[in-house]
Design a protein around this motif. Sequence first.
Motif, PDB file in Angstrom:
ATOM      1  N   LEU A   1       0.814  -1.215   0.000  1.00  0.00           N
ATOM      2  CA  LEU A   1       0.000   0.000   0.000  1.00  0.00           C
ATOM      3  C   LEU A   1       0.852   1.271   0.000  1.00  0.00           C
ATOM      4  N   GLU A   2       2.097   1.152   0.438  1.00  0.00           N
ATOM      5  CA  GLU A   2       2.995   2.309   0.499  1.00  0.00           C
ATOM      6  C   GLU A   2       4.421   1.787   0.413  1.00  0.00           C
ATOM      7  N   LEU A   3       5.277   2.495  -0.339  1.00  0.00           N
ATOM      8  CA  LEU A   3       6.632   1.981  -0.600  1.00  0.00           C
ATOM      9  C   LEU A   3       7.619   3.133  -0.548  1.00  0.00           C
ATOM     10  N   HIS A   4       8.700   2.932   0.201  1.00  0.00           N
ATOM     11  CA  HIS A   4       9.743   3.951   0.323  1.00  0.00           C
ATOM     12  C   HIS A   4      11.101   3.279   0.179  1.00  0.00           C
ATOM     13  N   VAL A   5      11.958   3.913  -0.597  1.00  0.00           N
ATOM     14  CA  VAL A   5      13.323   3.406  -0.754  1.00  0.00           C
ATOM     15  C   VAL A   5      14.123   3.837   0.456  1.00  0.00           C
ATOM     16  N   ALA A   6      14.904   2.942   1.030  1.00  0.00           N
ATOM     17  CA  ALA A   6      15.672   3.222   2.240  1.00  0.00           C
ATOM     18  C   ALA A   6      17.165   3.158   1.938  1.00  0.00           C
TER      19      ALA A   6
END
Length: 408
Positions: free
Chosen positions: A101-106
């Motif tokens: 539902l939500e994606l962030h590159v770390a």
Amino acid sequence: MALENSRERPQPLGRVIGAVKGWVGRCGEIWVDAQVVEIKRRSGATQYLTFRDRTADMSARVTVSAFVLDAAGPLPEGSRVTARVRPRVWERSASLTFECLELHVAGEGRLLAQLEQRRRKLQAEGLFDDYRKKRLPALPRVIGLVTGKDSDAERDVVTNVARRWPAAQLRVRHALVQGPSSAESVMTALAALDADPEVDVIIIARGGGSLEDLLSFSDEGLVRAVAAARTPVVSAIGHEADVPLLDYVADVRASTPTDAAKRVVPDRDDELMHLGQARLRLARALEHRLTREQSWLDQQRSRPVMLDPTSAFAAHYARLDHLRHRLDSALERLLGSQEADLRAAVSTIRALSPKRTLERGYAVLVDASGGSVSSTADASAGARIEAYLSDGTLTLDVVATTTKEQHA
């Protein structure tokens, strides 16, 4: 709550799968830390990923909407991500997947995503367009160098420039090439060299390093400063694999500081070799041209007209003699014909002339006034007339006149 079942009263498979789906659905949403090992992009709205645990040998299938995936920015395989997921069971195959539902590159991936967004922004402004690129001078008088003090990059550029073209002049401006103030320091050095009218080209050089070490050379302010510089700029940051944003805006991108020196100045030994080859080709070309011209000249000199220039006149002399002979013959024939005509005319004239008439016994009579006496009416008795004969003149006095009627 477990389903009641026994060997005698087993539960239908579909009911069991539905129960599992209900149990999994009650898990709700959860944030996970994972690594993206596979990305399958499709033309539809749903995309497919494979997550793997970063420490254990476990993986899971993940579905994500194209909007969520694009919002995460550049996401190369192997990136570390933080994702809000919800487990799902597909009843048809009883397979477990996770809906992202939500994606962030770390980690480093986050920096790459930020740099990619910045790159797209500057590219959209046209700062990387080829028409903005300036050509490097063939042989610069003064080479500006922006680099760290006593760095390997400075040594590589200075050493290779001196080896390749000893007459080249280097004007070095030291700057911080790492840290929070490094971008501003590089811009200050760049501005000083760009304002120097003697500097023909500027090299910005730094050795290799991590992505964080090279962040200064992707600074938006530095990129805009290079784009606005009037002097051609060569970017020589890191190694071949390192591509900071400075490489996109620079007029020439060198893979290493050593490569920058090779691009800025020619190699003296190579140039001397090329010069020698050019001289040899020129000498051969001149020799070939002279040989060809000498051969042409020899051919011209060997022609009969050149050996004896008057030999060509012989045929003309013969033709001239022939024409002269024809002219003489024609003149003789013409004169003979004209002479015959003249003799005939003279004979005719002589036959009709008064003298010939007088020689036949006739006389010409004229009166005292010189008028012709051709009739008896022209003279009267007592008049004196002159009679012209073939051998002289007689003076006569008219005694009487008689007409033909009176005589008859």
